[in-house]
Enzyme design. Structure first.
Site, short mmCIF file in Angstrom:
data_model
loop_
_atom_site.label_atom_id
_atom_site.label_comp_id
_atom_site.label_asym_id
_atom_site.label_seq_id
_atom_site.Cartn_x
_atom_site.Cartn_y
_atom_site.Cartn_z
N LYS A 77 0.74 1.82 -2.62
CA LYS A 77 -0.08 2.38 -1.56
C LYS A 77 0.63 3.59 -0.96
CE LYS A 77 0.29 0.85 2.84
NZ LYS A 77 1.53 1.14 3.56
N HIS A 125 2.04 -5.27 -1.36
CA HIS A 125 3.17 -6.21 -1.45
C HIS A 125 2.94 -7.46 -0.60
CE1 HIS A 125 4.67 -4.24 2.25
NE2 HIS A 125 5.41 -5.32 2.42
N LYS A 138 3.91 -12.00 -1.13
CA LYS A 138 4.75 -12.84 -0.25
C LYS A 138 4.43 -14.31 -0.50
CE LYS A 138 5.13 -9.41 3.45
NZ LYS A 138 6.50 -9.13 3.76
N GLU A 191 5.73 -5.60 14.27
CA GLU A 191 7.00 -5.07 13.77
C GLU A 191 7.86 -4.65 14.94
OE1 GLU A 191 6.88 -2.86 9.92
OE2 GLU A 191 4.97 -2.25 10.76
N ASP A 225 -2.27 2.44 7.72
CA ASP A 225 -1.00 1.96 7.15
C ASP A 225 -1.00 0.44 6.93
OD1 ASP A 225 1.77 2.33 6.36
OD2 ASP A 225 2.33 1.41 8.26
N HIS A 245 -2.92 -4.39 3.78
CA HIS A 245 -2.30 -5.70 3.97
C HIS A 245 -3.19 -6.67 4.79
CE1 HIS A 245 1.00 -3.49 2.47
NE2 HIS A 245 1.48 -3.04 3.61
N LYS A 272 3.86 -1.22 15.77
CA LYS A 272 5.29 -0.98 15.67
C LYS A 272 5.90 -1.08 17.07
CE LYS A 272 5.33 1.60 11.39
NZ LYS A 272 5.79 0.56 10.46
C1 BG6 Z 1 4.31 -1.01 4.61
C2 BG6 Z 1 3.99 -0.06 5.72
O1 BG6 Z 1 3.26 -1.06 3.69
O2 BG6 Z 1 4.52 -2.32 5.14
C3 BG6 Z 1 5.12 -0.05 6.74
O3 BG6 Z 1 3.80 1.23 5.20
C4 BG6 Z 1 5.41 -1.43 7.23
O4 BG6 Z 1 4.81 0.81 7.83
C5 BG6 Z 1 5.61 -2.38 6.05
O5 BG6 Z 1 6.59 -1.38 8.00
C6 BG6 Z 1 5.71 -3.82 6.52
O6 BG6 Z 1 6.07 -4.64 5.46
P1 BG6 Z 1 6.90 -5.99 5.69
O7 BG6 Z 1 6.96 -6.62 4.35
O8 BG6 Z 1 8.24 -5.57 6.22
O9 BG6 Z 1 6.12 -6.77 6.70
#
Ligand code: BG6
Length: 514
Positions: free
Chosen positions: A172, A202, A206, A240, A259, A264, A364
Site C-alpha cells: 500500500k 499487513h 496479524k 498509535e 492511511d 487496514h 497518531k
Molecule cells: C501503516 C501506516 O500501514 O500501518 C502507518 O502507513 C501505521 O502510518 C502502520 O503506523 C501501523 O501498523 P502497525 O502494524 O504498527 O499497527
C-alpha cells in the site's frame, strides 16, 4: 511467563496449508527501510522455523551502493535489530548464502535484462526451477515503470501450463483515490493475471486478525448472537502512540482516513461482519469480505457531520516529554489540514447488520499503542437484575485485542460473594502470551510464505481495493466541498478531540477506556 498449556497444537481444526514452493524472491527497493526492518527479518524467522523452502534465494534490487557481501551485512543488521527471534550464528551462515544484491535504477530497461541474467545464474546454484516472486517495496510512483519493464524483459510467465510461476507483491498505498487506484490496478492487470497479484495489507497477516474467523466460525456460541438482534454496536480502535515521525512526505498528503481506514480498518470490519464462508479458499473468503464492502452505507455531504470527525494533534506529551504539534513536525506544511485522527460511524446495510452502528477511531499521538475490536451486546431487559434504571447492568462486551496484548476477553455479570445479590462485571480473559508461550509471528512472516505457497486469502483483490476507495472518496469529496480550513485539535498524548466523544455520545454510548 506461564507455561504454555497446549501440548499438540495441530491436533484439531487443521486447515491444510499449501507449502511454500521453491522460488527466488526479488525485492525491488531491497536496500530500503521495509526490507531492512520487516522483509529480511521475516524471511530469517521463517528460515529459523524451518518454513522457508529449501530451494530459495533473495535478490535485492535498489539504488543504494552495495554488493552481495555488503547486502548480507545490511540484512544482518536489520535482523539483529528487528527480528522476532535473535540471530543464531549457525543458521545465519546458511541463510546469508541465499542473499544477493544488484545495484540498479528501476526506470532503466537494462536493469531488467541484467536481473534476468542474474536470476539465471543464481537459480541453478540453488536448485530453483525458475519460480519468481517480485516484491515491490518501492514508492507508488515507480510501480508502473517496474511492472512494464518486468513484462517487457520477459520476466512474467503466463499462468497455467507447466511454466514456473511469476508473482508480484504490491505494498500500500494502492493509489491516492479511486481513479489512481484504478490506474495502478490497470497497469498491474495489463502485465500480470489477477491470480499472480498479491496486494499486501499487513493487518490481515496479524495473528489476532486471522483468529477473528476462527473465533467466529470455530465456536458454536458466538454465531447465533452475531447479528442486529443481539449486538448493539461495535467499536474498532487502532490507536498509535507515535507521531508522524520521518514519514511526513507521504503522510501529509494521505492523512488518517487514507492511511489507515481505506485499507487496514475496513479489512478488519469485513472480517467482523462477513457471512460464514463455505470453504477456506482464497476467493470464497474474499467474495464474502467483498460483500461487506458492497453493503457499506455511503457517507454523503448530508450525513458527514453526524458520521465523521477528523482532527489533528497539537503540542502535548509523550512519555512525560513535550512533543510538538503536527504542524511543527519536520516536513509538514505549517498550515496543513491533514487529519491525524479520525472517528467514524459506519453502517452495513444488510440483513445481519441493519441499524447496528460500527464506531471506528484511529489516530497518531494517542496515549498508547492499542488496537482492538469490541463487540457490545444488547442490554438485558429492564427487569430482575436490571430493574433499577439508576443502576443499569453493564452489557456483555466481547473484546478482541489485536495488539499489543493479544487475546480476547468477555465481560460478564457475576454475583459478588456475600449474603446479598450484588452484581459486578468481570472479565473472562484469554491471552496468547500466557496460553501459547511463544511470541506470535510477525504479519510479514505469514504473508511472504503465503505468496510463495500461492495462497491469496489474506491479500486484497482488485475489487476490494476499489470498493474501499469508493467509500473513502465520498468522504474526501464532502471534505473538499466544505472548504474547511480548520480542524479540531487534540493534545498529543490524549484520546482525540471532544467532537469524537460527542459523535458516540449522540448514540448514548462511550468510547471504551483502553
Ligand atoms: C501503516 C501506516 O500501514 O500501518 C502507518 O502507513 C501505521 O502510518 C502502520 O503506523 C501501523 O501498523 P502497525 O502494524 O504498527 O499497527
Amino acid at each position: 511467563m506461564t507455561e504454555p498449556v497446549i501440548q499438540n497444537p495441530l491436533q484439531a481444526g487443521l486447515v491444510e496449508d499449501q507449502p511454500a514452493q521453491p522460488c527466488s524472491l526479488v525485492i525491488f527497493g531491497g536496500g530500503g527501510d521495509l526490507a531492512h526492518r520487516k522483509l529480511l527479518p521475516a524471511m530469517y524467522n521463517q528460515a529459523l522455523d524451518g518454513a522457508l523452502p529449501a530451494n530459495f534465494a533473495v535478490l535485492g534490487v535498489a539504488l543504494e551502493k552495495m554488493d552481495d557481501e555488503s547486502y548480507r551485512a545490511f540484512a544482518r543488521d536489520g535482523i539483529e535489530r528487528f527480528s522476532r527471534q535473535p540471530l543464531s550464528p549457525g543458521h545465519w551462515q546458511d541463510f546469508e548464502r541465499a542473499l544477493h544484491y544488484q545495484q540498479s535504477s528501476f526506470d532503466d530497461p537494462a536493469t531488467y535484462t541484467r536481473l534476468k541474467q542474474r536470476l539465471e545464474e543464481i537459480e541453478p546454484a540453488f536448485g530453483i526451477p525458475g519460480n519468481r516472486v517480485f516484491y515491490l517495496a518501492i514508492p507508488p510512483s515507480l510501480i508502473e515503470t517496474c511492472v512494464k519493464n518486468l513484462n517487457a524483459a520477459g520476466l512474467v510467465n503466463p499462468v497455467g501450463g507447466n511454466a514456473p510461476f511469476s508473482r508480484i507483491v504490491v505494498e500500500k498505498p494502492i493509489g491516492h483515490d479511486l481513479e489512481s487506484a484504478r490506474q495502478v490496478n490497470n497497469v498491474l492487470g495489463a502485465n500480470f493475471d489477477e491470480s499472480q497479484i498479491y496486494r499486501i495489507d499487513h493487518y490481515l497477516g496479524k495473528e489476532t486478525v486471522q483468529n477473528i474467523l476462527v473465533m467466529r466460525f470455530g465456536n458454536s456460541i458466538f454465531e447465533p448472537l452475531w447479528n442486529a438482534k443481539h449486538i448493539d454496536h461495535v467499536q474498532i480502535t487502532v490507536a498509535e502512540e507515535e507521531g508522524v515521525g520521518t514519514r511526513a512526505g507521504y503522510y501529509d498528503r494521505a492523512g488518517a482516513l487514507r492511511d489507515m481506514v481505506q485499507n487496514h480498518i475496513l479489512q478488519l470490519l469485513t472480517l467482523i461482519a462477513m457471512e460464514p464462508p463455505w470453504a477456506m479458499k482464497a476467493d470464497v473468503i474474499r467474495d464474502h469480505r467483498q460483500d461487506v464492502l458492497n453493503c457499506l452505507r455511503p457517507i454523503t455531504r448530508e450525513t458527514i457531520d453526524q458520521c465523521v470527525v477528523r482532527a489533528q494533534y497539537g503540542p502535548g506529551f509523550h512519555h512525560g516529554k513535550d512533543v510538538p504539534g503536527y504542524r511543527r513536525e519536520d516536513g509538514v506544511a505549517q498550515d496543513s489540514t491533514t487529519e491525524t485522527y479520525i472517528a467514524l460511524k459506519v453502517f452495513i446495510d444488510n440483513w445481519r447488520w441493519a441499524g447496528v452502528p460500527f464506531f471506528i477511531r484511529t489516530g497518531k499521538r494517542m496515549p498508547k499503542r492499542v488496537s482492538e475490536i469490541a463487540v457490545h451486546f444488547k442490554s438485558i431487559p429492564p427487569i430482575l437484575f436490571n430493574a433499577d434504571p439508576d443502576h443499569p447492568l453493564e452489557p456483555n462486551v466481547l473484546a478482541l485485542n489485536i495488539q499489543p496484548n493479544e487475546g480476547m476477553s468477555l465481560r460478564i455479570a457475576t454475583k459478588l460473594p456475600g449474603p446479598k445479590v450484588r452484581i459486578y462485571p468481570v472479565k473472562m480473559d484469554f491471552r496468547y502470551g500466557s496460553t501459547f508461550g511463544d511470541q506470535s509471528p510477525e504479519a510479514y512472516e505469514r504473508l511472504i510464505l503465503d505468496v510463495m505457497a500461492g495462497d491469496a486469502t489474506l491479500f486484497m483483490r482488485r475489487d476490494s481495493v476499489e470498493t474501499s476507495w469508493s467509500f473513502i472518496e465520498d468522504i474526501l469529496k464532502s471534505w473538499e466541498s466544505s472548504h474547511t480550513r480548520w480542524l479540531p485539535e487534540y493534545s498529543a498524548g490524549t484520546w482525540g478531540p471532544l467532537e469524537a466523544e460527542r459523535l458516540i455520545e449522540n448514540d448514548q454510548h462511550k468510547w471504551r477506556m483502553l
